[in-house]
Design a protein around this motif. Structure first.
Motif, PDB file in Angstrom:
ATOM      1  N   ASN A 194       0.795  -1.238   0.000  1.00 35.26           N
ATOM      2  CA  ASN A 194       0.000   0.000   0.000  1.00 35.26           C
ATOM      3  C   ASN A 194       0.824   1.282   0.000  1.00 35.26           C
ATOM      4  O   ASN A 194       0.316   2.344   0.368  1.00 35.26           O
ATOM      5  CB  ASN A 194      -0.974   0.018   1.185  1.00 35.26           C
ATOM      6  N   SER A 195       2.068   1.196  -0.410  1.00 31.80           N
ATOM      7  CA  SER A 195       2.843   2.416  -0.631  1.00 31.80           C
ATOM      8  C   SER A 195       2.520   2.931  -2.032  1.00 31.80           C
ATOM      9  O   SER A 195       2.097   2.166  -2.906  1.00 31.80           O
ATOM     10  CB  SER A 195       4.340   2.133  -0.511  1.00 31.80           C
ATOM     11  N   THR A 196       2.705   4.226  -2.249  1.00 30.61           N
ATOM     12  CA  THR A 196       2.545   4.788  -3.588  1.00 30.61           C
ATOM     13  C   THR A 196       3.848   4.552  -4.339  1.00 30.61           C
ATOM     14  O   THR A 196       4.848   5.235  -4.107  1.00 30.61           O
ATOM     15  CB  THR A 196       2.231   6.294  -3.521  1.00 30.61           C
ATOM     16  N   VAL A 197       3.859   3.552  -5.206  1.00 29.43           N
ATOM     17  CA  VAL A 197       5.076   3.140  -5.903  1.00 29.43           C
ATOM     18  C   VAL A 197       5.239   3.951  -7.187  1.00 29.43           C
ATOM     19  O   VAL A 197       4.320   4.026  -8.010  1.00 29.43           O
ATOM     20  CB  VAL A 197       5.029   1.638  -6.224  1.00 29.43           C
ATOM     21  N   ILE A 198       6.422   4.545  -7.348  1.00 25.63           N
ATOM     22  CA  ILE A 198       6.725   5.318  -8.544  1.00 25.63           C
ATOM     23  C   ILE A 198       7.933   4.695  -9.236  1.00 25.63           C
ATOM     24  O   ILE A 198       9.061   4.789  -8.755  1.00 25.63           O
ATOM     25  CB  ILE A 198       7.015   6.802  -8.226  1.00 25.63           C
ATOM     26  N   THR A 199       7.680   4.013 -10.358  1.00 24.74           N
ATOM     27  CA  THR A 199       8.755   3.450 -11.177  1.00 24.74           C
ATOM     28  C   THR A 199       8.915   4.310 -12.437  1.00 24.74           C
ATOM     29  O   THR A 199       8.293   5.370 -12.571  1.00 24.74           O
ATOM     30  CB  THR A 199       8.435   2.005 -11.590  1.00 24.74           C
ATOM     31  N   GLU A 200       9.697   3.830 -13.366  1.00 21.16           N
ATOM     32  CA  GLU A 200       9.851   4.527 -14.638  1.00 21.16           C
ATOM     33  C   GLU A 200       8.504   4.646 -15.365  1.00 21.16           C
ATOM     34  O   GLU A 200       8.229   5.642 -16.034  1.00 21.16           O
ATOM     35  CB  GLU A 200      10.852   3.793 -15.540  1.00 21.16           C
ATOM     36  N   ILE A 201       7.669   3.609 -15.235  1.00 23.09           N
ATOM     37  CA  ILE A 201       6.372   3.593 -15.918  1.00 23.09           C
ATOM     38  C   ILE A 201       5.483   4.736 -15.418  1.00 23.09           C
ATOM     39  O   ILE A 201       4.949   5.524 -16.208  1.00 23.09           O
ATOM     40  CB  ILE A 201       5.654   2.246 -15.678  1.00 23.09           C
ATOM     41  N   GLU A 202       5.328   4.811 -14.093  1.00 23.63           N
ATOM     42  CA  GLU A 202       4.513   5.881 -13.513  1.00 23.63           C
ATOM     43  C   GLU A 202       5.123   7.249 -13.779  1.00 23.63           C
ATOM     44  O   GLU A 202       4.405   8.234 -13.986  1.00 23.63           O
ATOM     45  CB  GLU A 202       4.340   5.673 -12.009  1.00 23.63           C
ATOM     46  N   SER A 203       6.445   7.313 -13.769  1.00 22.25           N
ATOM     47  CA  SER A 203       7.125   8.594 -13.980  1.00 22.25           C
ATOM     48  C   SER A 203       6.825   9.169 -15.360  1.00 22.25           C
ATOM     49  O   SER A 203       6.560  10.370 -15.509  1.00 22.25           O
ATOM     50  CB  SER A 203       8.640   8.429 -13.810  1.00 22.25           C
ATOM     51  N   ILE A 204       6.879   8.316 -16.364  1.00 22.96           N
ATOM     52  CA  ILE A 204       6.589   8.786 -17.720  1.00 22.96           C
ATOM     53  C   ILE A 204       5.144   9.248 -17.836  1.00 22.96           C
ATOM     54  O   ILE A 204       4.848  10.267 -18.482  1.00 22.96           O
ATOM     55  CB  ILE A 204       6.922   7.678 -18.741  1.00 22.96           C
ATOM     56  N   LYS A 205       4.245   8.537 -17.187  1.00 24.57           N
ATOM     57  CA  LYS A 205       2.835   8.943 -17.201  1.00 24.57           C
ATOM     58  C   LYS A 205       2.661  10.294 -16.526  1.00 24.57           C
ATOM     59  O   LYS A 205       1.944  11.177 -17.020  1.00 24.57           O
ATOM     60  CB  LYS A 205       1.986   7.885 -16.488  1.00 24.57           C
ATOM     61  N   ILE A 206       3.308  10.485 -15.378  1.00 25.87           N
ATOM     62  CA  ILE A 206       3.197  11.739 -14.631  1.00 25.87           C
ATOM     63  C   ILE A 206       3.787  12.913 -15.416  1.00 25.87           C
ATOM     64  O   ILE A 206       3.203  13.990 -15.480  1.00 25.87           O
ATOM     65  CB  ILE A 206       3.904  11.596 -13.263  1.00 25.87           C
ATOM     66  N   LEU A 207       4.934  12.695 -16.025  1.00 28.58           N
ATOM     67  CA  LEU A 207       5.664  13.781 -16.677  1.00 28.58           C
ATOM     68  C   LEU A 207       5.181  14.103 -18.090  1.00 28.58           C
ATOM     69  O   LEU A 207       5.330  15.228 -18.563  1.00 28.58           O
ATOM     70  CB  LEU A 207       7.161  13.454 -16.718  1.00 28.58           C
ATOM     71  N   THR A 208       4.598  13.101 -18.772  1.00 32.44           N
ATOM     72  CA  THR A 208       4.220  13.307 -20.175  1.00 32.44           C
ATOM     73  C   THR A 208       2.778  12.933 -20.489  1.00 32.44           C
ATOM     74  O   THR A 208       2.275  13.298 -21.554  1.00 32.44           O
ATOM     75  CB  THR A 208       5.130  12.483 -21.109  1.00 32.44           C
ATOM     76  N   GLY A 209       2.146  12.155 -19.613  1.00 31.49           N
ATOM     77  CA  GLY A 209       0.799  11.675 -19.900  1.00 31.49           C
ATOM     78  C   GLY A 209       0.775  10.457 -20.802  1.00 31.49           C
ATOM     79  O   GLY A 209      -0.302   9.971 -21.168  1.00 31.49           O
ATOM     80  N   LEU A 210       1.934   9.913 -21.153  1.00 32.39           N
ATOM     81  CA  LEU A 210       2.022   8.777 -22.067  1.00 32.39           C
ATOM     82  C   LEU A 210       2.156   7.457 -21.319  1.00 32.39           C
ATOM     83  O   LEU A 210       2.661   7.420 -20.188  1.00 32.39           O
ATOM     84  CB  LEU A 210       3.216   8.958 -23.013  1.00 32.39           C
ATOM     85  N   ASP A 211       1.729   6.380 -21.958  1.00 29.02           N
ATOM     86  CA  ASP A 211       1.784   5.046 -21.360  1.00 29.02           C
ATOM     87  C   ASP A 211       3.038   4.316 -21.830  1.00 29.02           C
ATOM     88  O   ASP A 211       3.305   4.230 -23.042  1.00 29.02           O
ATOM     89  CB  ASP A 211       0.546   4.230 -21.742  1.00 29.02           C
ATOM     90  N   ALA A 212       3.785   3.787 -20.877  1.00 26.65           N
ATOM     91  CA  ALA A 212       5.020   3.066 -21.186  1.00 26.65           C
ATOM     92  C   ALA A 212       4.882   1.597 -20.802  1.00 26.65           C
ATOM     93  O   ALA A 212       4.146   1.239 -19.876  1.00 26.65           O
ATOM     94  CB  ALA A 212       6.201   3.695 -20.437  1.00 26.65           C
ATOM     95  N   VAL A 213       5.618   0.755 -21.501  1.00 24.19           N
ATOM     96  CA  VAL A 213       5.675  -0.679 -21.210  1.00 24.19           C
ATOM     97  C   VAL A 213       7.135  -1.097 -21.203  1.00 24.19           C
ATOM     98  O   VAL A 213       7.896  -0.714 -22.104  1.00 24.19           O
ATOM     99  CB  VAL A 213       4.907  -1.495 -22.278  1.00 24.19           C
ATOM    100  N   GLN A 214       7.529  -1.862 -20.188  1.00 25.12           N
ATOM    101  CA  GLN A 214       8.890  -2.381 -20.198  1.00 25.12           C
ATOM    102  C   GLN A 214       8.949  -3.581 -21.139  1.00 25.12           C
ATOM    103  O   GLN A 214       8.153  -4.508 -21.034  1.00 25.12           O
ATOM    104  CB  GLN A 214       9.347  -2.806 -18.795  1.00 25.12           C
TER     105      GLN A 214
END
Length: 273
Positions: A188-208
């Motif tokens: 239940n922590s708010t996890v911020i990975t590269e995926i969430e970061s790209i969404k936050i910064l650009t609004g785009l969806d990323a996939v590893q």
């Protein structure tokens, strides 16, 4: 169309830190409340972004670290402690636990992790017999309902933190390279990975789509991001290029000669020729 790129760990930390900084709850706590940032390599990046500083000795703000072929720790007498921030200013405190006890709704606790699983759980290694930062803070955070944010790169993705926790424990470990460690799952922590970061910064969806590398890209993650127009793609790649300029952290663990519980890396083991 999609754009693809790979991020080495230092680049990932930088990108994640930029995203954590602009989270609405972090911006609010930075202006009006309190933020605690624990020791750790990812946490350093967040602290530097939030406070607009560059640390001259980043290793002093790291405790546990995997480096020089071991999962070990830095020298205790060289550490400068965690970051305690109140209304946008870094403050000095004799006891960081008192700072956490003084937190109120809207305040934020930021702590990186050693593992992340597909369920969103994070795992934290604990070499300190009392549980270190997370072991001492978690009861207070849960009792008070303080939000925890975990900046963590997907290089640390494992199948299951729950299975890892079942296995680990200081008393369970015999021969080893590095410290004896326990393990704590943090749900239940708010996890911020590269995926969430790209969404936050650009609004785009990323996939590893891949991971790993050599020549400075060890631990890299390769991402594919779908974009709608040229402007979105160029803006994202600008962020990525900036992140890739970040130097890799070079942090030394404590001297083996100063260790009170030497491991087999320094003392040798029966299987060694």
């Amino acid at each position: 169309m999609i754009t693809t790129f790979a991020l080495h760990p230092a680049a990932s930390k930088h990108l994640i830190a930029k995203a954590v900084k602009v989270l609405p709850e972090v911006e609010n706590a930075f202006r009006r409340g309190k933020i605690f940032i624990g020791a750790g390599t990812g946490n350093i990046a967040v602290a530097q972004e939030l406070l607009n500083i560059r640390l001259d000795k980043p290793g002093a703000y790291v405790a546990g670290v995997t480096t020089q072929q071991c999962a070990c720790s830095t020298a205790v007498n060289e550490r400068r402690g965690p970051f305690c921030i109140e209304r946008g200013r870094l403050i000095k405190t004799d006891n960081w636990l008192d700072f956490i006890r003084s937190m109120a709704p809207g305040d934020i606790f930021i702590k990186g992790a050693n593992a992340l699983d597909p369920e969103g759980n994070v795992g934290i290694l604990m070499a300190d017999p009392t549980g270190g930062t997370i072991g001492n803070a978690m009861g207070i955070l849960k009792a008070q309902g303080i939000q925890m944010i975990t900046p963590v790169g997907r290089e640390k993705l494992i199948p299951s933190c729950r299975e890892a926790e079942k296995l680990m424990g200081r008393y369970h470990i015999g021969h080893r390279f590095g410290l004896k460690t326990g393990y704590m799952i943090v749900p239940n922590s708010t996890v911020i990975t590269e995926i969430e970061s790209i969404k936050i910064l650009t609004g785009l969806d990323a996939v590893q789509v891949a991971g790993g590398g050599v020549g400075g890209m060890e631990g890299a993650v390769m991402l594919a991001v779908e974009y709608e127009n040229e402007e979105q793609s160029l803006y994202l790649l600008g962020l990525v290029k900036e992140a890739l300029r970040q130097p890799q952290l070079k942090i030394q663990h404590k001297k083996c000669s100063e260790c009170t519980d030497p491991c087999d890396f320094i003392s040798g083991f029966k299987g060694e020729e």
